[in-house]
Design a protein around this motif. Structure first.
Motif, PDB file in Angstrom:
ATOM      1  N   LYS A 236       0.912  -1.202   0.016  1.00  0.00           N
ATOM      2  CA  LYS A 236       0.165  -0.236  -0.110  1.00  0.00           C
ATOM      3  C   LYS A 236       0.846   1.231  -0.099  1.00  0.00           C
ATOM      4  O   LYS A 236       1.747   1.438   0.968  1.00  0.00           O
ATOM      5  CB  LYS A 236      -0.829   0.058   1.441  1.00  0.00           C
ATOM      6  N   ILE A 237       0.593   2.192  -0.877  1.00  0.00           N
ATOM      7  CA  ILE A 237       1.431   3.319  -1.113  1.00  0.00           C
ATOM      8  C   ILE A 237       0.625   4.604  -0.838  1.00  0.00           C
ATOM      9  O   ILE A 237      -0.245   4.927  -1.881  1.00  0.00           O
ATOM     10  CB  ILE A 237       2.305   3.385  -2.415  1.00  0.00           C
ATOM     11  N   ASN A 238       1.058   5.413  -0.133  1.00  0.00           N
ATOM     12  CA  ASN A 238       0.045   6.525   0.286  1.00  0.00           C
ATOM     13  C   ASN A 238       0.835   7.672  -0.455  1.00  0.00           C
ATOM     14  O   ASN A 238       1.779   7.885  -0.436  1.00  0.00           O
ATOM     15  CB  ASN A 238       0.292   7.021   1.703  1.00  0.00           C
ATOM     16  N   TYR A 239      -0.277   8.447  -1.286  1.00  0.00           N
ATOM     17  CA  TYR A 239       0.058   9.272  -2.166  1.00  0.00           C
ATOM     18  C   TYR A 239      -0.969  10.523  -2.052  1.00  0.00           C
ATOM     19  O   TYR A 239      -2.103  10.479  -2.395  1.00  0.00           O
ATOM     20  CB  TYR A 239      -0.087   8.628  -3.722  1.00  0.00           C
ATOM     21  N   TYR A 240      -0.370  11.569  -1.966  1.00  0.00           N
ATOM     22  CA  TYR A 240      -1.122  12.797  -1.883  1.00  0.00           C
ATOM     23  C   TYR A 240      -0.508  14.204  -2.453  1.00  0.00           C
ATOM     24  O   TYR A 240      -1.085  14.897  -3.460  1.00  0.00           O
ATOM     25  CB  TYR A 240      -1.639  13.096  -0.505  1.00  0.00           C
ATOM     26  N   SER A 241       0.744  14.538  -1.735  1.00  0.00           N
ATOM     27  CA  SER A 241       1.317  15.705  -1.861  1.00  0.00           C
ATOM     28  C   SER A 241       1.287  16.088  -3.441  1.00  0.00           C
ATOM     29  O   SER A 241       0.923  17.312  -3.827  1.00  0.00           O
ATOM     30  CB  SER A 241       2.529  15.958  -1.368  1.00  0.00           C
ATOM     31  N   TYR A 242       1.858  15.291  -4.339  1.00  0.00           N
ATOM     32  CA  TYR A 242       2.258  15.632  -5.606  1.00  0.00           C
ATOM     33  C   TYR A 242       1.056  15.755  -6.527  1.00  0.00           C
ATOM     34  O   TYR A 242       0.884  16.522  -7.338  1.00  0.00           O
ATOM     35  CB  TYR A 242       3.232  14.638  -6.231  1.00  0.00           C
ATOM     36  N   ALA A 243       0.082  14.978  -5.997  1.00  0.00           N
ATOM     37  CA  ALA A 243      -1.116  15.104  -6.957  1.00  0.00           C
ATOM     38  C   ALA A 243      -2.042  16.416  -6.808  1.00  0.00           C
ATOM     39  O   ALA A 243      -2.410  16.877  -7.494  1.00  0.00           O
ATOM     40  CB  ALA A 243      -2.321  13.739  -6.585  1.00  0.00           C
ATOM     41  N   ALA A 244      -1.880  16.812  -5.276  1.00  0.00           N
ATOM     42  CA  ALA A 244      -2.308  18.166  -5.016  1.00  0.00           C
ATOM     43  C   ALA A 244      -1.798  19.169  -5.475  1.00  0.00           C
ATOM     44  O   ALA A 244      -2.246  20.070  -6.008  1.00  0.00           O
ATOM     45  CB  ALA A 244      -2.542  18.247  -3.448  1.00  0.00           C
ATOM     46  N   LYS A 245      -0.429  18.974  -5.905  1.00  0.00           N
ATOM     47  CA  LYS A 245       0.409  20.141  -6.188  1.00  0.00           C
ATOM     48  C   LYS A 245       0.203  20.214  -7.937  1.00  0.00           C
ATOM     49  O   LYS A 245       0.043  21.123  -8.395  1.00  0.00           O
ATOM     50  CB  LYS A 245       1.899  19.518  -5.936  1.00  0.00           C
ATOM     51  N   LYS A 280      -0.787   8.055 -13.500  1.00  0.00           N
ATOM     52  CA  LYS A 280       0.740   7.576 -13.449  1.00  0.00           C
ATOM     53  C   LYS A 280       1.181   7.138 -12.279  1.00  0.00           C
ATOM     54  O   LYS A 280       1.898   5.794 -12.427  1.00  0.00           O
ATOM     55  CB  LYS A 280       1.426   8.892 -13.439  1.00  0.00           C
ATOM     56  N   ALA A 281       0.584   7.404 -11.121  1.00  0.00           N
ATOM     57  CA  ALA A 281       1.064   6.542 -10.019  1.00  0.00           C
ATOM     58  C   ALA A 281       0.352   4.978  -9.991  1.00  0.00           C
ATOM     59  O   ALA A 281       1.035   4.181  -9.571  1.00  0.00           O
ATOM     60  CB  ALA A 281       0.700   7.287  -8.606  1.00  0.00           C
ATOM     61  N   VAL A 282      -0.937   4.971 -10.170  1.00  0.00           N
ATOM     62  CA  VAL A 282      -1.477   4.079 -10.288  1.00  0.00           C
ATOM     63  C   VAL A 282      -0.776   2.722 -11.108  1.00  0.00           C
ATOM     64  O   VAL A 282      -0.553   1.844 -10.783  1.00  0.00           O
ATOM     65  CB  VAL A 282      -3.073   3.676 -10.504  1.00  0.00           C
TER      66      VAL A 282
END
Length: 298
Positions: A236-245, A280-282
């Motif tokens: 499981k990879i938590n991903y937020y900051s770069y998508a919000a940016k 891209k992350a998925v």
């Protein structure tokens, strides 16, 4: 379809891939994550971080995330991120979340174990998965979901902050958690220097606990770093900051080149930019990150 975190990560463990968990404090970010997953035919995790209650409260955003998951054409877990105490965990479960994280990592070890065991007993009785944290997952202070600004710091932290593999084994055995958030060199927020990930430590943690490992601070790494982390047990990879940016920059660009501005257009622009970044992350986590490139397809 709404599923538990345990269901998603059991399949990810068997297929040697990771599932992306995307904090969704706004309608745009939630829609972006669902649309990205559906377009790729991949599982996904919609998360609500407790700290984002100041943006949209759990009681408002939570039911929306659950409804999105139920209507989705792909498996979706709805997850409480960094819950601080049993009351908010209970609130998330009552709303319909299929997974919760209790973060008692700031406590001493015995209190952390005691708190997590209480949450596990409550959640498992209701068919809800539990993630907990051991070690200290620091923040860059820039855009992280656990901070709202601050000074730039290096993501390199003293070894004392990292998760101890031997202690991790005892922690999982005592608590019975479904997934462990481990500290091995990532940080929340935007990286201000090159990350220094301890992959040997990560491999030892995974081998010791025989459970999926969760990587917080998962945005901003290179493709090779994602691949290496997944090969060593991250599921499981938590991903937020770069998508919000990405969403923010798209809105800024739109404002710079548009004469007549309307707020509703900003939301559409942001959603598309976030979706493209999430896709891209998925693709890296679920479709290409592991040993089996087709494992994450639905």
């Amino acid at each position: 379809m709404l599923v538990t975190l345990r269901e998603l990560l059991t399949k990810a463990d068997a297929g040697n891939y990771a599932v992306g968990a995307f904090n969704s404090p706004t309608l745009e970010s939630a829609r972006a994550a669902i649309e990205a997953a559906e377009e790729l035919g991949a599982p996904v995790i919609l998360s609500h971080a407790e700290v984002h209650n100041e943006i949209v409260p759990l009681e408002v955003m939570g039911p929306i995330l659950v409804e999105f998951a139920k209507r989705a054409s792909v498996p979706v877990a709805v997850h409480l991120d960094h819950g601080s105490h049993l009351d908010i965990v209970k609130q998330a479960i009552d709303i319909g979340f299929s997974s919760v994280m209790i973060d008692a990592s700031h406590m001493d070890y015995e209190d952390n174990v005691r708190t997590v065991k209480e949450v596990v007993a409550y959640a498992h009785q209701r068919g809800v998965s539990v993630e907990a944290e051991l070690g200290v997952l620091t923040s860059s202070g820039i855009g992280g979901e656990e901070t709202k600004g601050g000074h730039e710091i290096s993501p390199s932290e003293p070894e004392d902050y990292y998760t101890d593999p031997a202690l991790a084994k005892d922690f999982v055995e005592q608590t019975g958690i479904d997934a462990l958030a481990a500290s091995f060199g990532t940080v929340h927020g935007i990286y201000v220097t090159e990350p220094n990930l301890d992959f040997e430590r990560l491999a030892a943690i995974y081998e010791n606990i025989q459970r999926p490992v969760v990587m917080h601070g998962g945005s901003g790494l290179s493709r090779e770093e994602y691949v290496q982390a997944i090969r060593r047990g991250v599921r499981k990879i938590n991903y937020y900051s770069y998508a919000a940016k990405a969403g923010a920059h798209a809105v800024k660009d739109y404002i710079d080149r548009t004469a007549n501005l309307f707020y509703h257009d900003f939301t559409a622009v942001a959603k598309e930019a976030i979706k493209n970044d999430v896709k891209k992350a998925v693709e890296m986590f679920t479709l290409q990150g592991g040993g089996n490139s087709e494992a994450g397809r639905i």
